[in-house]
Scaffold this motif. Structure first.
Motif, PDB file in Angstrom:
ATOM      1  N   LYS A   1      -1.698  -2.475 -14.761  1.00  0.00           N
ATOM      2  CA  LYS A   1      -0.719  -1.936 -13.823  1.00  0.00           C
ATOM      3  C   LYS A   1      -0.609  -2.783 -12.561  1.00  0.00           C
ATOM      4  O   LYS A   1       0.210  -2.496 -11.684  1.00  0.00           O
ATOM      5  N   SER A   2      -1.438  -3.814 -12.472  1.00  0.00           N
ATOM      6  CA  SER A   2      -1.493  -4.688 -11.304  1.00  0.00           C
ATOM      7  C   SER A   2      -1.651  -3.871 -10.013  1.00  0.00           C
ATOM      8  O   SER A   2      -0.944  -4.095  -9.020  1.00  0.00           O
ATOM      9  N   THR A   3      -2.592  -2.937 -10.053  1.00  0.00           N
ATOM     10  CA  THR A   3      -2.794  -2.025  -8.934  1.00  0.00           C
ATOM     11  C   THR A   3      -4.275  -1.831  -8.635  1.00  0.00           C
ATOM     12  O   THR A   3      -5.088  -1.700  -9.557  1.00  0.00           O
ATOM     13  N   VAL A   4      -4.607  -1.823  -7.354  1.00  0.00           N
ATOM     14  CA  VAL A   4      -5.953  -1.513  -6.878  1.00  0.00           C
ATOM     15  C   VAL A   4      -5.894  -0.158  -6.187  1.00  0.00           C
ATOM     16  O   VAL A   4      -4.924   0.144  -5.482  1.00  0.00           O
ATOM     17  N   TYR A   5      -6.915   0.648  -6.389  1.00  0.00           N
ATOM     18  CA  TYR A   5      -6.948   1.991  -5.828  1.00  0.00           C
ATOM     19  C   TYR A   5      -8.132   2.185  -4.893  1.00  0.00           C
ATOM     20  O   TYR A   5      -9.162   1.524  -5.008  1.00  0.00           O
ATOM     21  N   LEU A   6      -7.969   3.122  -3.980  1.00  0.00           N
ATOM     22  CA  LEU A   6      -9.076   3.575  -3.160  1.00  0.00           C
ATOM     23  C   LEU A   6      -9.049   5.099  -3.165  1.00  0.00           C
ATOM     24  O   LEU A   6      -8.183   5.712  -2.545  1.00  0.00           O
ATOM     25  N   GLN A   7      -9.981   5.689  -3.899  1.00  0.00           N
ATOM     26  CA  GLN A   7     -10.117   7.135  -3.927  1.00  0.00           C
ATOM     27  C   GLN A   7     -10.989   7.545  -2.760  1.00  0.00           C
ATOM     28  O   GLN A   7     -12.134   7.102  -2.652  1.00  0.00           O
ATOM     29  N   MET A   8     -10.468   8.385  -1.886  1.00  0.00           N
ATOM     30  CA  MET A   8     -11.171   8.808  -0.685  1.00  0.00           C
ATOM     31  C   MET A   8     -11.410  10.305  -0.745  1.00  0.00           C
ATOM     32  O   MET A   8     -10.465  11.090  -0.699  1.00  0.00           O
ATOM     33  N   ASN A   9     -12.668  10.688  -0.852  1.00  0.00           N
ATOM     34  CA  ASN A   9     -13.051  12.090  -0.909  1.00  0.00           C
ATOM     35  C   ASN A   9     -13.805  12.494   0.351  1.00  0.00           C
ATOM     36  O   ASN A   9     -14.311  11.652   1.083  1.00  0.00           O
ATOM     37  N   SER A  10     -13.891  13.792   0.580  1.00  0.00           N
ATOM     38  CA  SER A  10     -14.622  14.331   1.725  1.00  0.00           C
ATOM     39  C   SER A  10     -14.250  13.618   3.022  1.00  0.00           C
ATOM     40  O   SER A  10     -15.117  13.198   3.791  1.00  0.00           O
ATOM     41  N   LEU A  11     -12.971  13.501   3.255  1.00  0.00           N
ATOM     42  CA  LEU A  11     -12.490  12.755   4.413  1.00  0.00           C
ATOM     43  C   LEU A  11     -12.917  13.389   5.735  1.00  0.00           C
ATOM     44  O   LEU A  11     -12.990  14.614   5.863  1.00  0.00           O
ATOM     45  N   LYS A  12     -13.202  12.521   6.687  1.00  0.00           N
ATOM     46  CA  LYS A  12     -13.637  12.913   8.018  1.00  0.00           C
ATOM     47  C   LYS A  12     -12.650  12.400   9.061  1.00  0.00           C
ATOM     48  O   LYS A  12     -11.954  11.423   8.818  1.00  0.00           O
ATOM     49  N   PRO A  13     -12.596  13.033  10.235  1.00  0.00           N
ATOM     50  CA  PRO A  13     -11.700  12.539  11.293  1.00  0.00           C
ATOM     51  C   PRO A  13     -11.931  11.064  11.619  1.00  0.00           C
ATOM     52  O   PRO A  13     -10.972  10.357  11.937  1.00  0.00           O
ATOM     53  N   GLU A  14     -13.166  10.597  11.537  1.00  0.00           N
ATOM     54  CA  GLU A  14     -13.467   9.202  11.828  1.00  0.00           C
ATOM     55  C   GLU A  14     -12.944   8.229  10.775  1.00  0.00           C
ATOM     56  O   GLU A  14     -13.021   7.014  10.959  1.00  0.00           O
TER      57      GLU A  14
ATOM     58  N   GLU B   1       0.828  -1.202   0.000  1.00  0.00           N
ATOM     59  CA  GLU B   1       0.000   0.000   0.000  1.00  0.00           C
ATOM     60  C   GLU B   1       0.865   1.255   0.000  1.00  0.00           C
ATOM     61  O   GLU B   1       1.959   1.263   0.557  1.00  0.00           O
ATOM     62  N   SER B   2       0.334   2.305  -0.589  1.00  0.00           N
ATOM     63  CA  SER B   2       0.996   3.598  -0.560  1.00  0.00           C
ATOM     64  C   SER B   2      -0.056   4.690  -0.706  1.00  0.00           C
ATOM     65  O   SER B   2      -1.192   4.417  -1.078  1.00  0.00           O
ATOM     66  N   GLY B   3       0.330   5.912  -0.414  1.00  0.00           N
ATOM     67  CA  GLY B   3      -0.560   7.047  -0.590  1.00  0.00           C
ATOM     68  C   GLY B   3      -1.161   7.603   0.683  1.00  0.00           C
ATOM     69  O   GLY B   3      -1.860   8.621   0.645  1.00  0.00           O
ATOM     70  N   GLY B   4      -0.907   6.961   1.805  1.00  0.00           N
ATOM     71  CA  GLY B   4      -1.435   7.455   3.065  1.00  0.00           C
ATOM     72  C   GLY B   4      -0.726   8.722   3.500  1.00  0.00           C
ATOM     73  O   GLY B   4       0.306   9.102   2.947  1.00  0.00           O
ATOM     74  N   GLY B   5      -1.298   9.385   4.494  1.00  0.00           N
ATOM     75  CA  GLY B   5      -0.702  10.604   4.988  1.00  0.00           C
ATOM     76  C   GLY B   5      -1.647  11.377   5.867  1.00  0.00           C
ATOM     77  O   GLY B   5      -2.690  10.881   6.279  1.00  0.00           O
ATOM     78  N   LEU B   6      -1.267  12.614   6.156  1.00  0.00           N
ATOM     79  CA  LEU B   6      -2.050  13.512   6.988  1.00  0.00           C
ATOM     80  C   LEU B   6      -2.784  14.518   6.119  1.00  0.00           C
ATOM     81  O   LEU B   6      -2.159  15.226   5.327  1.00  0.00           O
ATOM     82  N   VAL B   7      -4.108  14.572   6.271  1.00  0.00           N
ATOM     83  CA  VAL B   7      -4.916  15.530   5.524  1.00  0.00           C
ATOM     84  C   VAL B   7      -5.937  16.171   6.445  1.00  0.00           C
ATOM     85  O   VAL B   7      -6.241  15.651   7.517  1.00  0.00           O
ATOM     86  N   GLN B   8      -6.470  17.302   6.010  1.00  0.00           N
ATOM     87  CA  GLN B   8      -7.502  17.991   6.771  1.00  0.00           C
ATOM     88  C   GLN B   8      -8.886  17.475   6.401  1.00  0.00           C
ATOM     89  O   GLN B   8      -9.085  16.956   5.304  1.00  0.00           O
ATOM     90  N   PRO B   9      -9.850  17.613   7.309  1.00  0.00           N
ATOM     91  CA  PRO B   9     -11.225  17.208   6.994  1.00  0.00           C
ATOM     92  C   PRO B   9     -11.713  17.870   5.703  1.00  0.00           C
ATOM     93  O   PRO B   9     -11.451  19.049   5.470  1.00  0.00           O
ATOM     94  N   GLY B  10     -12.404  17.084   4.880  1.00  0.00           N
ATOM     95  CA  GLY B  10     -12.922  17.588   3.621  1.00  0.00           C
ATOM     96  C   GLY B  10     -12.000  17.369   2.443  1.00  0.00           C
ATOM     97  O   GLY B  10     -12.433  17.502   1.290  1.00  0.00           O
TER      98      GLY B  10
END
Length: 114
Positions: free
Chosen positions: A75-88, A6-15
């Motif tokens: 590309k032998s890759t699975v993605y998870l697009q995460m929008n409108s992120l919340k603290p939970e 896995e890759s792409g994680g990190g710190l983001v703000q709500p929304g």
């Protein structure tokens, strides 16, 4: 041997948005059923989204309409697009092969905080 990274994680703000990637090796992705799971501290690991080899998808109620799972077999890759992120949504996110045999990735941290 099967490896899921896995890759792409990190710190983001709500929304804000984040896109996670799961690079699969040692397997043929197009015939695999895959899933994204997450685990927050003190909580049970839960299925966030799943995608079959036939490209059918399902989502946890808590993320429906905000997250999208997809795959690029070339590309032998699975993605998870995460929008409108919340603290939970804060958790370690794991990529998993469901079929033909179970295999887990190491996880990537997603933190949603202001």
């Amino acid at each position: 041997q099967v490896q899921l990274v896995e890759s792409g994680g990190g710190l983001v703000q709500p929304g804000e948005s984040l896109r996670l990637s799961c690079a699969a090796s040692g397997m043929i992705l197009r015939i695999a059923d895959m899933g994204w799971y997450r685990q927050a501290p003190g909580k049970q690991r839960e299925l966030v989204a799943g995608i079959t080899s036939g490209n059918s998808s399902k989502y946890a109620d808590s993320v429906k309409g905000r997250f999208t799972i997809s795959r690029d077999n070339a590309k032998s890759t699975v993605y998870l697009q995460m929008n409108s992120l919340k603290p939970e949504d804060t958790a370690v996110y794991y990529c998993k092969r469901e079929r033909p045999l179970v295999s887990w990735g190491q996880g990537t941290q997603v933190t949603v905080s202001s």
